[in-house]
Design a protein around this motif. Sequence first.
Motif, PDB file in Angstrom:
ATOM      1  N   THR A   9       0.849  -1.185   0.000  1.00 48.73           N
ATOM      2  CA  THR A   9       0.000   0.000   0.000  1.00 48.73           C
ATOM      3  C   THR A   9       0.887   1.239   0.000  1.00 48.73           C
ATOM      4  N   THR A  10       0.345   2.328  -0.502  1.00 49.50           N
ATOM      5  CA  THR A  10       1.075   3.583  -0.521  1.00 49.50           C
ATOM      6  C   THR A  10       1.060   4.178   0.881  1.00 49.50           C
ATOM      7  N   ARG A  11       2.199   4.659   1.321  1.00 52.37           N
ATOM      8  CA  ARG A  11       2.315   5.260   2.654  1.00 52.37           C
ATOM      9  C   ARG A  11       2.559   6.759   2.523  1.00 52.37           C
ATOM     10  N   ASN A  12       1.998   7.514   3.433  1.00 54.87           N
ATOM     11  CA  ASN A  12       2.233   8.950   3.486  1.00 54.87           C
ATOM     12  C   ASN A  12       3.546   9.171   4.244  1.00 54.87           C
ATOM     13  N   THR A  13       4.582   9.609   3.554  1.00 58.75           N
ATOM     14  CA  THR A  13       5.888   9.769   4.200  1.00 58.75           C
ATOM     15  C   THR A  13       5.868  10.858   5.262  1.00 58.75           C
ATOM     16  N   VAL A  17       7.355  10.398   9.042  1.00 60.74           N
ATOM     17  CA  VAL A  17       8.430  11.257   9.543  1.00 60.74           C
ATOM     18  C   VAL A  17       8.040  11.979  10.835  1.00 60.74           C
ATOM     19  N   GLU A  18       6.753  12.164  11.081  1.00 62.03           N
ATOM     20  CA  GLU A  18       6.288  12.943  12.243  1.00 62.03           C
ATOM     21  C   GLU A  18       6.955  12.565  13.567  1.00 62.03           C
ATOM     22  N   ILE A  23      13.338  11.256   7.905  1.00 66.64           N
ATOM     23  CA  ILE A  23      12.956  10.019   7.214  1.00 66.64           C
ATOM     24  C   ILE A  23      13.997   8.912   7.393  1.00 66.64           C
ATOM     25  N   TYR A  24      15.272   9.301   7.466  1.00 64.17           N
ATOM     26  CA  TYR A  24      16.330   8.292   7.608  1.00 64.17           C
ATOM     27  C   TYR A  24      16.289   7.643   8.988  1.00 64.17           C
ATOM     28  N   GLU A  25      16.003   8.430  10.018  1.00 67.07           N
ATOM     29  CA  GLU A  25      15.857   7.852  11.357  1.00 67.07           C
ATOM     30  C   GLU A  25      14.663   6.902  11.392  1.00 67.07           C
ATOM     31  N   THR A  26      13.584   7.299  10.722  1.00 63.16           N
ATOM     32  CA  THR A  26      12.397   6.446  10.665  1.00 63.16           C
ATOM     33  C   THR A  26      12.727   5.117   9.990  1.00 63.16           C
ATOM     34  N   GLU A  88       3.072  -1.123  13.544  1.00 59.57           N
ATOM     35  CA  GLU A  88       3.360  -0.835  14.946  1.00 59.57           C
ATOM     36  C   GLU A  88       3.845   0.602  15.113  1.00 59.57           C
ATOM     37  N   PHE A  89       4.694   1.053  14.201  1.00 61.82           N
ATOM     38  CA  PHE A  89       5.250   2.404  14.262  1.00 61.82           C
ATOM     39  C   PHE A  89       4.153   3.443  14.115  1.00 61.82           C
ATOM     40  N   MET A  90       3.242   3.222  13.173  1.00 61.51           N
ATOM     41  CA  MET A  90       2.160   4.178  12.932  1.00 61.51           C
ATOM     42  C   MET A  90       1.169   4.216  14.095  1.00 61.51           C
ATOM     43  N   GLU A  91       1.082   3.142  14.860  1.00 57.27           N
ATOM     44  CA  GLU A  91       0.190   3.089  16.019  1.00 57.27           C
ATOM     45  C   GLU A  91       0.913   3.429  17.319  1.00 57.27           C
TER      46      GLU A  91
END
Length: 105
Positions: A9-13, A17-18, A23-26, A88-91
């Motif tokens: 699925t497409t993810r909102n970068t 990043v929030e 983005i690299y740390e993520t 898990e990261f998004m939640e």
Amino acid sequence: MANINPSITTRNTDKLVEPTGNIYETVVILSKRARQISTGLKEELNSKLAEFASTVDNLEEIFENREQIEISKFYERMPKPTLLAIDEFMEDKVMFRKPEEDIEE
């Protein structure tokens, strides 16, 4: 784990990043978590398949192979560790910290 879509699925970068601001740390956090998940699943699968290990060949081996195949198919159908890590990261279920913050404290 059952609610995760196993397809791409497409993810909102911007949302990825929030939490980190970078983005690299993520990506590093996601890759480390995915590796942890993968290692855990591999150990779990190996322990289940170890029950079938035998040095004697007999007719029961055919039935055991069917069980082994079913166990393997179950793990193959599971979402990939990367998808699990992203979910898990998004939640906000992944805890992380920056080493620089530990030094300042």
